[in-house]
Design a protein around this motif. Structure first.
Motif, short mmCIF file in Angstrom:
data_model
loop_
_atom_site.label_atom_id
_atom_site.label_comp_id
_atom_site.label_asym_id
_atom_site.label_seq_id
_atom_site.Cartn_x
_atom_site.Cartn_y
_atom_site.Cartn_z
N UNK A 44 0.83 -1.21 0.00
CA UNK A 44 0.00 0.00 0.00
C UNK A 44 0.86 1.26 0.00
N UNK A 45 1.98 1.20 0.69
CA UNK A 45 2.89 2.36 0.69
C UNK A 45 3.41 2.64 -0.70
N UNK A 46 3.90 1.61 -1.37
CA UNK A 46 4.54 1.81 -2.67
C UNK A 46 3.54 2.05 -3.79
N UNK A 74 -1.69 7.71 -5.49
CA UNK A 74 -2.12 8.97 -4.89
C UNK A 74 -1.04 10.05 -4.87
N UNK A 75 0.20 9.68 -5.15
CA UNK A 75 1.30 10.65 -5.23
C UNK A 75 1.65 11.32 -3.92
N UNK A 76 1.49 10.62 -2.82
CA UNK A 76 1.81 11.20 -1.50
C UNK A 76 3.32 11.24 -1.29
N UNK A 90 6.91 10.65 3.65
CA UNK A 90 6.54 10.76 5.06
C UNK A 90 5.05 10.45 5.29
N UNK A 91 4.19 10.98 4.44
CA UNK A 91 2.76 10.72 4.57
C UNK A 91 2.41 9.27 4.26
#
Length: 86
Positions: free
Chosen positions: A33-35, A42-44, A47-48
């Motif tokens: 989910x992070x990657x 989502x282009x976060x 850190x977010x």
């Protein structure tokens, strides 16, 4: 004697299955989910994405624990009913 051994084997399989889920699912969902979701789709920022991926992992742990309790409760009540009929 053999019936008791079968229930022990069934209980051990259930425990090992949920142990494997508890180890692999939150860790796998955290990194994927992070990657792919938070940074990729989502282009976060980095850190977010750590923060939101950790929330996904924690929710996953709670879902796996709830499923384990549900399965263990149903398995225990089924074994109790079968033993009561003897």
């Amino acid at each position: 004697y053999f019936r008791n051994e079968g229930t022990l084997t069934s209980t051990l399989r259930t425990l090992l299955f949920f142990t494997a889920l508890m180890i692999t699912l939150p860790v796998g969902l955290y990194f994927s989910s992070k990657a792919y979701v938070f940074e990729g789709s989502l282009g976060m920022s980095d850190r977010d994405s750590y923060f939101y991926a950790a929330i996904v992992a924690v929710v996953t742990v709670h879902v796996v624990l709830a499923l384990f309790v549900y399965v263990a409760w149903n398995e225990g009540s089924r074994q109790w009913r079968e033993g009561k009929q003897d």
